[in-house]
Design an enzyme around this catalytic site. Structure first.
Site, PDB file in Angstrom:
ATOM      1  N   HIS A 199      12.348 -27.887 -12.657  1.00 28.92           N
ATOM      2  CA  HIS A 199      13.510 -28.035 -13.841  1.00 28.92           C
ATOM      3  C   HIS A 199      14.717 -27.150 -13.971  1.00 28.92           C
ATOM      4  O   HIS A 199      14.934 -26.803 -15.267  1.00 28.92           O
ATOM      5  CB  HIS A 199      12.459 -27.618 -15.278  1.00 28.92           C
ATOM      6  CG  HIS A 199      11.537 -28.922 -15.359  1.00 28.92           C
ATOM      7  ND1 HIS A 199      10.307 -29.056 -14.560  1.00 28.92           N
ATOM      8  CD2 HIS A 199      11.420 -29.930 -16.211  1.00 28.92           C
ATOM      9  CE1 HIS A 199       9.797 -30.180 -14.920  1.00 28.92           C
ATOM     10  NE2 HIS A 199      10.394 -30.696 -16.187  1.00 28.92           N
ATOM     11  N   ASP A 234      10.259 -23.508 -25.415  1.00 30.23           N
ATOM     12  CA  ASP A 234       9.993 -24.507 -26.028  1.00 30.23           C
ATOM     13  C   ASP A 234       9.323 -25.659 -25.369  1.00 30.23           C
ATOM     14  O   ASP A 234       8.317 -26.430 -26.000  1.00 30.23           O
ATOM     15  CB  ASP A 234      11.546 -25.152 -26.385  1.00 30.23           C
ATOM     16  CG  ASP A 234      12.220 -24.141 -27.347  1.00 30.23           C
ATOM     17  OD1 ASP A 234      11.798 -23.407 -27.978  1.00 30.23           O
ATOM     18  OD2 ASP A 234      13.237 -24.392 -27.276  1.00 30.23           O
ATOM     19  N   GLU A 281      13.892 -20.497 -35.013  1.00 29.80           N
ATOM     20  CA  GLU A 281      14.920 -21.061 -34.129  1.00 29.80           C
ATOM     21  C   GLU A 281      15.956 -21.403 -35.085  1.00 29.80           C
ATOM     22  O   GLU A 281      15.981 -21.248 -36.187  1.00 29.80           O
ATOM     23  CB  GLU A 281      14.538 -21.809 -33.154  1.00 29.80           C
ATOM     24  CG  GLU A 281      13.572 -21.314 -31.920  1.00 29.80           C
ATOM     25  CD  GLU A 281      13.668 -22.356 -30.814  1.00 29.80           C
ATOM     26  OE1 GLU A 281      14.235 -23.300 -30.567  1.00 29.80           O
ATOM     27  OE2 GLU A 281      12.767 -21.949 -29.649  1.00 29.80           O
TER      28      GLU A 281
HETATM   29  P1  FAD Z   1      11.963 -24.076 -10.798  1.00 28.86           P
HETATM   30  O1  FAD Z   1      13.166 -24.877 -11.361  1.00 28.86           O
HETATM   31  O2  FAD Z   1      11.123 -25.043  -9.731  1.00 28.86           O
HETATM   32  O3  FAD Z   1      12.543 -22.726 -10.050  1.00 28.86           O
HETATM   33  C1  FAD Z   1      13.446 -21.818 -10.836  1.00 28.86           C
HETATM   34  C2  FAD Z   1      13.784 -20.666  -9.998  1.00 28.86           C
HETATM   35  O4  FAD Z   1      12.582 -19.783 -10.106  1.00 28.86           O
HETATM   36  C3  FAD Z   1      14.287 -21.112  -8.610  1.00 28.86           C
HETATM   37  O5  FAD Z   1      15.213 -20.080  -8.345  1.00 28.86           O
HETATM   38  C4  FAD Z   1      12.925 -20.864  -7.953  1.00 28.86           C
HETATM   39  O6  FAD Z   1      13.326 -20.375  -6.630  1.00 28.86           O
HETATM   40  C5  FAD Z   1      12.459 -19.797  -8.559  1.00 28.86           C
HETATM   41  N1  FAD Z   1      10.848 -19.935  -8.642  1.00 28.86           N
HETATM   42  C6  FAD Z   1      10.076 -20.916  -8.812  1.00 28.86           C
HETATM   43  N2  FAD Z   1       8.785 -20.576  -8.799  1.00 28.86           N
HETATM   44  C7  FAD Z   1       8.895 -19.257  -8.322  1.00 28.86           C
HETATM   45  C8  FAD Z   1       7.807 -18.289  -8.110  1.00 28.86           C
HETATM   46  N3  FAD Z   1       6.497 -18.558  -8.156  1.00 28.86           N
HETATM   47  N4  FAD Z   1       8.245 -17.037  -7.367  1.00 28.86           N
HETATM   48  C9  FAD Z   1       9.343 -16.815  -7.357  1.00 28.86           C
HETATM   49  N5  FAD Z   1      10.411 -17.331  -7.551  1.00 28.86           N
HETATM   50  C10 FAD Z   1      10.134 -18.769  -8.064  1.00 28.86           C
HETATM   51  N6  FAD Z   1      13.830 -21.960 -20.666  1.00 28.86           N
HETATM   52  C11 FAD Z   1      13.553 -21.226 -21.418  1.00 28.86           C
HETATM   53  O7  FAD Z   1      13.707 -19.646 -21.263  1.00 28.86           O
HETATM   54  N7  FAD Z   1      13.441 -21.427 -22.904  1.00 28.86           N
HETATM   55  C12 FAD Z   1      13.127 -22.637 -23.253  1.00 28.86           C
HETATM   56  O8  FAD Z   1      12.927 -23.135 -24.335  1.00 28.86           O
HETATM   57  C13 FAD Z   1      13.297 -23.585 -22.058  1.00 28.86           C
HETATM   58  N8  FAD Z   1      13.255 -25.214 -22.363  1.00 28.86           N
HETATM   59  C14 FAD Z   1      13.537 -25.925 -21.444  1.00 28.86           C
HETATM   60  C15 FAD Z   1      13.385 -27.408 -21.674  1.00 28.86           C
HETATM   61  C16 FAD Z   1      13.333 -28.348 -20.513  1.00 28.86           C
HETATM   62  C17 FAD Z   1      13.232 -29.818 -20.803  1.00 28.86           C
HETATM   63  C18 FAD Z   1      13.747 -27.597 -19.238  1.00 28.86           C
HETATM   64  C19 FAD Z   1      13.935 -28.931 -18.264  1.00 28.86           C
HETATM   65  C20 FAD Z   1      13.954 -26.562 -18.920  1.00 28.86           C
HETATM   66  C21 FAD Z   1      13.761 -25.701 -20.020  1.00 28.86           C
HETATM   67  N9  FAD Z   1      13.828 -24.202 -19.742  1.00 28.86           N
HETATM   68  C22 FAD Z   1      13.657 -23.127 -20.721  1.00 28.86           C
HETATM   69  C23 FAD Z   1      14.483 -23.783 -18.452  1.00 28.86           C
HETATM   70  C24 FAD Z   1      13.164 -23.086 -17.647  1.00 28.86           C
HETATM   71  O9  FAD Z   1      12.518 -22.330 -18.046  1.00 28.86           O
HETATM   72  C25 FAD Z   1      13.804 -23.046 -16.522  1.00 28.86           C
HETATM   73  O10 FAD Z   1      14.476 -23.973 -15.777  1.00 28.86           O
HETATM   74  C26 FAD Z   1      12.482 -22.421 -15.206  1.00 28.86           C
HETATM   75  O11 FAD Z   1      13.005 -21.859 -14.259  1.00 28.86           O
HETATM   76  C27 FAD Z   1      11.940 -23.943 -14.822  1.00 28.86           C
HETATM   77  O12 FAD Z   1      10.612 -23.477 -14.463  1.00 28.86           O
HETATM   78  P2  FAD Z   1      10.210 -24.254 -13.035  1.00 28.86           P
HETATM   79  O13 FAD Z   1       8.834 -23.949 -12.919  1.00 28.86           O
HETATM   80  O14 FAD Z   1      10.479 -25.901 -13.212  1.00 28.86           O
HETATM   81  O15 FAD Z   1      11.175 -23.751 -12.068  1.00 28.86           O
END
Ligand code: FAD
Length: 517
Positions: free
Chosen positions: A99, A162, A275
């Site tokens: 994400h 969120d 918020e």
């Molecule tokens: P990925 O996109 O897969 O990875 C994100 C980063 O973390 C990359 O650099 C990856 O290499 C690294 N990573 C992934 N897994 C690990 C691991 N196990 N160990 C070490 N590094 C790792 N964020 C907020 O803070 N608050 C919100 O309310 C919020 N709302 C959101 C709503 C939506 C619809 C979306 C799409 C995103 C939102 N986000 C929010 C952002 C979100 O928290 C970040 O994009 C988060 O990194 C996504 O997690 P993911 O598991 O998809 O990670």
């Protein structure tokens, strides 16, 4: 410092040469990788590669040469150690739920680790300690699954995002913020211990007392120092129900003053979640965040209010009060008193009662609807900033009223304050210097036709802040130059660099953030 930076640049240059060589030799990984025990878990087929080549942002297409589907931490450790000791080290990136917006979880021509695979078919990756009030959870787990498991013990984490269909490792790598942050800090402030696999393949347990430099660096560290395979997260008694409230404002001064009052630590009986948003006229028509909340009549009333005030939209505070049935009457009374103290537009208070789970999982409904109409997998040129409180009204004038007011592009604009003392400045997420700062999230969906326009608007917003001397920090930061990153980290850059060279000396991990590659 100068020699460390020179060393860093020489490493980056060597990686560049390596990449050139790899490009010429059909971007192949070292062949002996496929003789390792983990070989059967490494896939190079088109479908596997495509599944990790882009992300929620839909703005980048960065393909790895292979994808690892690990079933244990040792699989990850073997892969990283192999790259580290190889004469041809290659990039490796953990990918949670993908994400990210700008390819942060990609590993161009290297190997992406599909973290979700760690939990497949294994029911023992979320372990609640009822007595000690914490949960040990795999880095690959989704927060929604964690919630369901902890609720079996009537417990839950205190700090959320969120949207909770994100992985634990993914949000701990950025910070993890929502309306509870003002009281409990971001998610990274609620972690007690981690298991991390570093850039040499070593598995290290760390906490504030044990290997603390790694612990602090990894939290908010964008995957630069290691892969989180387990996190121990503090739990509290879970609420059962919530009063979910929205209060409408037509001016930024009253809106922010009430928000700051609500996050004041003196205001103990206030909301449990705070918020806020600016609903642009176009957005009033509906968005995934609020479509289920307001009725058409509510939208009409707000639209009229905005027009009456010559505004392109209205502000609203979103607040939540948790309760359990046994204290419902008392909570109601306190809520009434609290609402009397606030200065929203009279008559413009909206309230719903929902379960705790319904509230926490509120964004998912919007996701399902958007997916049905093909509106989820579109480009998302999001911009997230932390803005110091002292400049929030200037920011409002320049950005919200200047750039976004009357904007014909719909989308979500989030604005809410947080208390700095709930953050640990030694962790890697960067925050402004002031005691109170606001998060500003410009969460817009684009079409191929207006993508460039939206990206230019984002740039304009940053330029406005720079020329007005507003010392913002990007949240979920995205820079394409080392200079940009050095400015982002400011005085913390040296330490960030030290930690990188200590825990990922060959700069193998998470190249997608383009901090070191
Ligand atoms: P990925 O996109 O897969 O990875 C994100 C980063 O973390 C990359 O650099 C990856 O290499 C690294 N990573 C992934 N897994 C690990 C691991 N196990 N160990 C070490 N590094 C790792 N964020 C907020 O803070 N608050 C919100 O309310 C919020 N709302 C959101 C709503 C939506 C619809 C979306 C799409 C995103 C939102 N986000 C929010 C952002 C979100 O928290 C970040 O994009 C988060 O990194 C996504 O997690 P993911 O598991 O998809 O990670």
């Amino acid at each position: 410092m100068a020699s460390k930076t020179a060393y860093l640049f020489s490493l980056i240059y060597m990686q560049f040469l390596l990449l050139q060589t790899l490009t010429i030799s059909t971007i192949s990984l070292p062949q002996d990788l496929f003789s390792l025990k983990i070989a059967s878990k490494i896939r190079t087929d088109e479908q596997s590669i495509l599944s990790v080549s882009t992300d929620y942002g839909n703005l980048t297409m960065l393909s790895p040469a292979a994808v690892l589907y690990p079933s244990s931490a040792y699989d990850i450790s073997s892969l990283i150690n192999f790259s580290y000791t190889s004469s041809n080290p290659f990039f490796i990136s953990p990918r949670g739920n993908g994400h990210s917006i700008n390819g942060q979880a990609s590993a161009l021509d290297g190997v992406v680790i599909n973290m979700r695979s760690l939990g497949y078919g294994r029911s023992n990756r979320i372990n609640v300690s009822e007595v000690n009030r914490y949960v040990d959870v795999g880095g690959e787990q989704l927060w929604i699954d964690l919630l369901h498991e902890t609720l079996k013990y009537k417990l839950a984490p205190r700090s959320w995002t969120d949207y909770i269909h994100l992985t634990v490792g993914g949000t701990l790598s950025v910070g993890g913020i929502s309306g509870q942050t003002f009281r409990y800090g971001p998610q990274i402030s609620n972690v007690l211990e981690l298991d991390v696999i570093t850039g040499t393949g070593k598995i290290i347990t760390c906490s504030k007392d044990q290997n603390s430099d790694l612990f602090l660096a990894v939290l908010g560290g964008m995957g630069q120092f290691g892969v989180i395979t387990r996190a121990r997260i503090a739990l509290s008694k879970a609420p059962e129900k919530v009063h979910w409230i929205r209060l409408i404002y037509t001016d930024a001064i009253t809106f922010t003053r009430d928000q700051e009052r609500l996050i004041s630590t003196k205001n103990r009986k206030g909301f449990d979640y705070v918020e806020g948003s600016f609903l642009v006229q176009q957005g009033l028509i509906g968005s995934w965040r609020s479509s289920e909340y307001f009725t058409d009549t509510d939208y009409d009333r707000m639209s009229q209010l905005a027009t009456d005030h010559g505004l392109g939209g209205v502000y609203y505070i979103e607040g939540v009060v948790y309760y359990t049935e046994d204290i419902a009457a008392k909570v109601n009374q306190e809520l009434e008193l609290l609402l009397e103290e606030l200065n929203y537009v009279p008559g413009y208070v909206f309230m719903q009662n929902v379960s705790y789970v319904e509230f926490l999982d509120r964004v998912h409904d919007g996701e399902l609807k958007l997916r049905e109409i093909g509106g989820w997998e579109v480009p998302h040129p999001w911009l997230n900033l932390f803005v110091p409180k002292s400049r929030i009204l200037d920011f409002d004038a320049g950005v919200i009223k200047g750039v976004l007011n009357n904007n014909s592009v719909s989308g979500i604009i989030i604005i809410y304050p947080m208390n700095r003392n709930k953050w640990d400045d030694k962790m890697s997420t960067m925050i402004p210097d002031e005691e109170i700062f606001y998060t500003f999230g410009l969460l817009r969906s684009a079409t191929r036709d207006n993508l460039q326009y939206l990206e230019e608007q984002n740039k304009k917003i940053l330029e406005i802040c720079k020329s007005a001397g507003i010392k913002y920090k990007q949240y979920l930061p995205h820079y394409t130059t080392t200079k940009g990153w050095m400015e982002h980290f400011g005085a913390k850059w040296d330490n960030f660099l030290d930690m990188k060279l200590k825990y990922d000396p060959k700069l193998i991990l998470s190249p997608g953030s383009t901090i070191f590659s």
